[in-house]
Write a protein that holds these residues in place. Structure first.
Motif, PDB file in Angstrom:
ATOM      1  N   PRO A 151       0.834  -1.222   0.000  1.00  7.11           N
ATOM      2  CA  PRO A 151       0.000   0.000   0.000  1.00  7.11           C
ATOM      3  C   PRO A 151       0.859   1.260   0.000  1.00  7.11           C
ATOM      4  O   PRO A 151       0.359   2.343  -0.292  1.00  7.11           O
ATOM      5  CB  PRO A 151      -0.811  -0.127   1.297  1.00  7.11           C
ATOM      6  CG  PRO A 151      -0.111  -1.135   2.121  1.00  7.11           C
ATOM      7  CD  PRO A 151       0.665  -2.023   1.216  1.00  7.11           C
ATOM      8  N   SER A 152       2.160   1.112   0.288  1.00  2.86           N
ATOM      9  CA  SER A 152       3.032   2.293   0.313  1.00  2.86           C
ATOM     10  C   SER A 152       3.537   2.673  -1.086  1.00  2.86           C
ATOM     11  O   SER A 152       4.096   3.749  -1.268  1.00  2.86           O
ATOM     12  CB  SER A 152       4.223   2.039   1.242  1.00  2.86           C
ATOM     13  OG  SER A 152       5.059   1.057   0.670  1.00  2.86           O
ATOM     14  N   PHE A 153       3.352   1.799  -2.069  1.00  3.99           N
ATOM     15  CA  PHE A 153       3.824   2.129  -3.425  1.00  3.99           C
ATOM     16  C   PHE A 153       2.919   3.186  -4.052  1.00  3.99           C
ATOM     17  O   PHE A 153       1.706   3.067  -4.023  1.00  3.99           O
ATOM     18  CB  PHE A 153       3.846   0.885  -4.329  1.00  3.99           C
ATOM     19  CG  PHE A 153       4.807  -0.200  -3.897  1.00  3.99           C
ATOM     20  CD1 PHE A 153       5.782   0.027  -2.937  1.00  3.99           C
ATOM     21  CD2 PHE A 153       4.734  -1.472  -4.485  1.00  3.99           C
ATOM     22  CE1 PHE A 153       6.656  -0.980  -2.547  1.00  3.99           C
ATOM     23  CE2 PHE A 153       5.610  -2.482  -4.098  1.00  3.99           C
ATOM     24  CZ  PHE A 153       6.563  -2.237  -3.127  1.00  3.99           C
ATOM     25  N   GLN A 154       3.568   4.214  -4.630  1.00  5.54           N
ATOM     26  CA  GLN A 154       2.818   5.340  -5.205  1.00  5.54           C
ATOM     27  C   GLN A 154       2.399   5.094  -6.648  1.00  5.54           C
ATOM     28  O   GLN A 154       1.471   5.705  -7.159  1.00  5.54           O
ATOM     29  CB  GLN A 154       3.666   6.616  -5.140  1.00  5.54           C
ATOM     30  CG  GLN A 154       4.040   7.030  -3.730  1.00  5.54           C
ATOM     31  CD  GLN A 154       2.824   7.308  -2.869  1.00  5.54           C
ATOM     32  OE1 GLN A 154       1.984   8.140  -3.216  1.00  5.54           O
ATOM     33  NE2 GLN A 154       2.678   6.568  -1.774  1.00  5.54           N
ATOM     34  N   GLN A 155       3.159   4.246  -7.347  1.00  5.28           N
ATOM     35  CA  GLN A 155       2.875   3.979  -8.766  1.00  5.28           C
ATOM     36  C   GLN A 155       3.492   2.637  -9.153  1.00  5.28           C
ATOM     37  O   GLN A 155       4.324   2.111  -8.404  1.00  5.28           O
ATOM     38  CB  GLN A 155       3.456   5.090  -9.635  1.00  5.28           C
ATOM     39  CG  GLN A 155       4.969   5.190  -9.469  1.00  5.28           C
ATOM     40  CD  GLN A 155       5.580   6.348 -10.228  1.00  5.28           C
ATOM     41  OE1 GLN A 155       5.946   7.373  -9.647  1.00  5.28           O
ATOM     42  NE2 GLN A 155       5.696   6.174 -11.533  1.00  5.28           N
ATOM     43  N   ASP A 156       3.093   2.087 -10.310  1.00  3.07           N
ATOM     44  CA  ASP A 156       3.736   0.886 -10.818  1.00  3.07           C
ATOM     45  C   ASP A 156       5.135   1.265 -11.298  1.00  3.07           C
ATOM     46  O   ASP A 156       5.298   2.256 -12.009  1.00  3.07           O
ATOM     47  CB  ASP A 156       2.933   0.309 -12.007  1.00  3.07           C
ATOM     48  CG  ASP A 156       1.556  -0.204 -11.590  1.00  3.07           C
ATOM     49  OD1 ASP A 156       1.365  -0.483 -10.389  1.00  3.07           O
ATOM     50  OD2 ASP A 156       0.686  -0.334 -12.477  1.00  3.07           O
ATOM     51  N   ARG A 157       6.137   0.479 -10.898  1.00  4.53           N
ATOM     52  CA  ARG A 157       7.517   0.761 -11.328  1.00  4.53           C
ATOM     53  C   ARG A 157       8.214  -0.537 -11.710  1.00  4.53           C
ATOM     54  O   ARG A 157       7.896  -1.594 -11.178  1.00  4.53           O
ATOM     55  CB  ARG A 157       8.316   1.423 -10.190  1.00  4.53           C
ATOM     56  CG  ARG A 157       7.815   2.796  -9.810  1.00  4.53           C
ATOM     57  CD  ARG A 157       8.593   3.349  -8.623  1.00  4.53           C
ATOM     58  NE  ARG A 157       9.935   3.827  -8.995  1.00  4.53           N
ATOM     59  CZ  ARG A 157      10.812   4.303  -8.111  1.00  4.53           C
ATOM     60  NH1 ARG A 157      10.508   4.346  -6.819  1.00  4.53           N
ATOM     61  NH2 ARG A 157      11.993   4.725  -8.505  1.00  4.53           N
ATOM     62  N   MET A 158       9.192  -0.408 -12.618  1.00  8.86           N
ATOM     63  CA  MET A 158       9.941  -1.604 -13.014  1.00  8.86           C
ATOM     64  C   MET A 158      11.416  -1.299 -13.210  1.00  8.86           C
ATOM     65  O   MET A 158      11.787  -0.244 -13.719  1.00  8.86           O
ATOM     66  CB  MET A 158       9.355  -2.168 -14.318  1.00  8.86           C
ATOM     67  CG  MET A 158      10.160  -3.344 -14.856  1.00  8.86           C
ATOM     68  SD  MET A 158       9.256  -4.343 -16.035  1.00  8.86           S
ATOM     69  CE  MET A 158      10.486  -5.605 -16.370  1.00  8.86           C
ATOM     70  N   TRP A 159      12.258  -2.263 -12.821  1.00 10.28           N
ATOM     71  CA  TRP A 159      13.707  -2.185 -13.029  1.00 10.28           C
ATOM     72  C   TRP A 159      14.125  -3.399 -13.857  1.00 10.28           C
ATOM     73  O   TRP A 159      13.742  -4.534 -13.549  1.00 10.28           O
ATOM     74  CB  TRP A 159      14.446  -2.184 -11.690  1.00 10.28           C
ATOM     75  CG  TRP A 159      14.194  -0.957 -10.860  1.00 10.28           C
ATOM     76  CD1 TRP A 159      14.977   0.169 -10.789  1.00 10.28           C
ATOM     77  CD2 TRP A 159      13.086  -0.730  -9.966  1.00 10.28           C
ATOM     78  NE1 TRP A 159      14.426   1.085  -9.922  1.00 10.28           N
ATOM     79  CE2 TRP A 159      13.272   0.562  -9.404  1.00 10.28           C
ATOM     80  CE3 TRP A 159      11.964  -1.464  -9.589  1.00 10.28           C
ATOM     81  CZ2 TRP A 159      12.380   1.118  -8.485  1.00 10.28           C
ATOM     82  CZ3 TRP A 159      11.062  -0.919  -8.680  1.00 10.28           C
ATOM     83  CH2 TRP A 159      11.272   0.356  -8.147  1.00 10.28           C
ATOM     84  N   LEU A 160      14.884  -3.160 -14.919  1.00 11.48           N
ATOM     85  CA  LEU A 160      15.399  -4.257 -15.753  1.00 11.48           C
ATOM     86  C   LEU A 160      16.919  -4.263 -15.645  1.00 11.48           C
ATOM     87  O   LEU A 160      17.559  -3.248 -15.958  1.00 11.48           O
ATOM     88  CB  LEU A 160      14.955  -4.074 -17.212  1.00 11.48           C
ATOM     89  CG  LEU A 160      15.490  -5.080 -18.234  1.00 11.48           C
ATOM     90  CD1 LEU A 160      15.083  -6.498 -17.879  1.00 11.48           C
ATOM     91  CD2 LEU A 160      15.027  -4.727 -19.641  1.00 11.48           C
ATOM     92  N   ASN A 161      17.461  -5.367 -15.200  1.00 15.09           N
ATOM     93  CA  ASN A 161      18.907  -5.488 -14.970  1.00 15.09           C
ATOM     94  C   ASN A 161      19.434  -4.305 -14.152  1.00 15.09           C
ATOM     95  O   ASN A 161      20.488  -3.742 -14.439  1.00 15.09           O
ATOM     96  CB  ASN A 161      19.666  -5.608 -16.299  1.00 15.09           C
ATOM     97  CG  ASN A 161      19.271  -6.858 -17.066  1.00 15.09           C
ATOM     98  OD1 ASN A 161      19.068  -7.919 -16.476  1.00 15.09           O
ATOM     99  ND2 ASN A 161      19.140  -6.747 -18.374  1.00 15.09           N
ATOM    100  N   GLY A 162      18.646  -3.903 -13.141  1.00 15.58           N
ATOM    101  CA  GLY A 162      19.090  -2.869 -12.213  1.00 15.58           C
ATOM    102  C   GLY A 162      18.750  -1.437 -12.598  1.00 15.58           C
ATOM    103  O   GLY A 162      18.899  -0.529 -11.784  1.00 15.58           O
ATOM    104  N   LYS A 163      18.299  -1.235 -13.838  1.00 13.13           N
ATOM    105  CA  LYS A 163      17.998   0.135 -14.291  1.00 13.13           C
ATOM    106  C   LYS A 163      16.504   0.336 -14.394  1.00 13.13           C
ATOM    107  O   LYS A 163      15.799  -0.504 -14.948  1.00 13.13           O
ATOM    108  CB  LYS A 163      18.624   0.373 -15.679  1.00 13.13           C
ATOM    109  CG  LYS A 163      19.834   1.301 -15.656  1.00 13.13           C
ATOM    110  CD  LYS A 163      20.294   1.654 -17.069  1.00 13.13           C
ATOM    111  CE  LYS A 163      19.334   2.620 -17.776  1.00 13.13           C
ATOM    112  NZ  LYS A 163      19.722   2.856 -19.184  1.00 13.13           N
ATOM    113  N   GLU A 164      15.996   1.457 -13.877  1.00 12.33           N
ATOM    114  CA  GLU A 164      14.554   1.677 -13.959  1.00 12.33           C
ATOM    115  C   GLU A 164      14.130   1.923 -15.407  1.00 12.33           C
ATOM    116  O   GLU A 164      14.799   2.635 -16.153  1.00 12.33           O
ATOM    117  CB  GLU A 164      14.124   2.866 -13.080  1.00 12.33           C
ATOM    118  CG  GLU A 164      12.607   3.067 -13.143  1.00 12.33           C
ATOM    119  CD  GLU A 164      12.014   3.738 -11.910  1.00 12.33           C
ATOM    120  OE1 GLU A 164      12.763   4.389 -11.169  1.00 12.33           O
ATOM    121  OE2 GLU A 164      10.784   3.592 -11.705  1.00 12.33           O
TER     122      GLU A 164
END
Ligand code: DP6
Length: 421
Positions: free
Chosen positions: A61-74
């Motif tokens: 519930p603390s996440f503000q938005q969907d986010r993704m990191w691929l091989n360490g980079k957002e």
């Protein structure tokens, strides 16, 4: 997801998903958004010990938005393909309860909760080895587990398909068919397993990662141009592939390597012919790729029956499938004879299942220098060598489908804050 005191929890799932190599190729869409193909395709799943994607998905519930990191980079999730996968998976989410963490998420909550995703390939993305296939398959599989989605692998494959077409075939191990389907909404365009990886475990796969300077046309735009301009593709999709699919299914069922190899090679060559028939023409293979084809063809012709199949995707890398371990050692000797390494560092030149090189008697650079020319070229002009034209070889085999990794140490996100470790 209730009051402020419970706002700190993070729930996560980690999964590992293989990549796959098509032996009957997917090339051309009839619907670009839903990613619906113009023909069925068949693939072999590659052993995830050597090539795979690992993905951790988490919700809090603390996440503000969907986010993704691929091989360490957002990276951005705003693309239509990510959005389709997220939307389709969320639509199928069910109640989740984790009593240990005191977490209760109801079906309806999922549309308001945000996810964090971290993904990692155990092979160089730049090598052009179908990272999108393993990537989208893993994303969908892991989110499905996190959100307690009840759908089976085939139904999940129809979601992964909307991330990248070839991804739908990575939901299963062994031998997999992507059925093109007839429905306009794509609901019947999904993958099914033809046989698991144990069905034909003699096969050995060697991938030659071919050095190339140029940036290749992406599959997505390449196949769009082919659909718009190639008459050969129409003929292939309508007349050739339907029969070939049946023959390939039979070859796999009977472990008939002669048919398997003939169909695989001929289909790869037709795919590249269709690329050449595109206007302007698309070239994925280079001189090194062509040389590898010649080496395989010459060897196969000199034997009573085929020993190796070759296939190439949208790039110059060769995927070679040997009929058994013995054939694979003879193959690796031939490849190393023609393509010796640029440096003495054998350890980084032959990766994956290194025991194959050992079985072929290759323990050091001196063993490569001592290799005799393959007998099938004996009476020919002295053969040339092409040092440095192959970056490295990956030795692998057919492998299993997606699995959950339950050991928290393998997670890519921190279980406290849901950020990359
Ligand atoms: C040559 O699945 O990468 O590897 O659906 O546009 O994401 P999109 O394309 P993609 O195409 C793969 C094409 C191929 C053949 C195959 O894997 O069947």
């Amino acid at each position: 997801a209730g009051d402020s005191q419970q706002q700190s929890w993070v729930l996560m799932v980690t999964a590992q998903t293989p990549t796959n190599i098509a032996v009957i190729k997917y090339w051309g869409k009839r619907d670009e958004t839903l990613i619906l193909p113009v023909n069925d395709s068949i693939s072999v799943t590659l052993d995830p010990n050597h090539l795979c994607t690992t993905t951790t998905v988490s919700v809090s519930p603390s996440f503000q938005q969907d986010r993704m990191w691929l091989n360490g980079k957002e990276i951005s999730l705003s693309g239509g393909r990510f959005q389709s996968c997220l939307r389709e998976i969320r639509a199928r989410a069910c109640d989740v309860e984790d009593s240990k963490k005191g977490v209760k998420i109801s079906k309806e909550d999922w549309s308001k909760l945000h996810v964090h995703i971290a993904s990692y390939n155990n092979f160089p993305t730049a090598a052009g080895l179908a990272s999108s296939a393993a990537g989208f398959a893993c994303l969908v599989y892991a989110l499905g587990k996190l959100m307690n989605v009840k759908e089976d692998e085939s139904q999940l494959s129809a979601i992964a398909r909307q991330g990248s077409g070839s991804a739908c075939r990575s939901l299963f191990g062994g031998f997999v068919k992507w059925i093109m389907g007839k429905e306009e909404n794509g609901s019947d365009s999904l993958a099914v397993q033809l046989a698991d990886e144990k069905h034909w475990d003699d096969l050995v796969i060697v991938i030659a990662v071919v050095s190339s300077r140029q940036k290749e046309t992406s599959s997505t735009s390449g196949m769009r141009e082919t659909v718009e301009t190639s008459l050969l593709l129409q003929h292939r999709a309508k007349e050739i592939v339907p029969k070939r699919i049946l023959q390939m299914e039979e070859a796999i069922r009977n472990r008939d390597f002669a048919s398997f190899s003939q169909l695989t090679c001929t289909d790869s060559n037709q795919f590249h012919a269709v690329c050449l028939d595109t206007s302007p023409p698309i070239f994925y293979m280079n001189d090194t790729s062509h040389r590898i084809i010649s080496i395989a063809e010459k060897w196969n012709r000199s034997e009573e029956s085929p020993q190796v199949a070759y296939t190439f995707d949208a790039g110059p890398n060769a995927v070679l499938i040997a009929r058994n371990r013995k054939a694979a050692t003879l193959l690796i000797q031939r490849l190393l004879y023609y393509f010796p390494p640029n440096s003495d560092d054998l350890d980084s030149y032959i990766i994956g299942d290194k025991s194959l090189a050992k079985d072929a008697g290759i323990n050091g650079i001196q063993d490569i220098e001592a290799l005799p020319p393959p007998p099938e070229i004996k009476d020919n002009i002295p053969s040339q060598k092409y040092k440095g034209d192959v970056s490295y070889f990956i030795c692998t085999r057919p492998g299993r489908g997606p699995v959950l990794l339950t050991d928290e140490s393998q997670a890519l996100l921190n279980s406290e804050n849901g950020l990359p470790k």
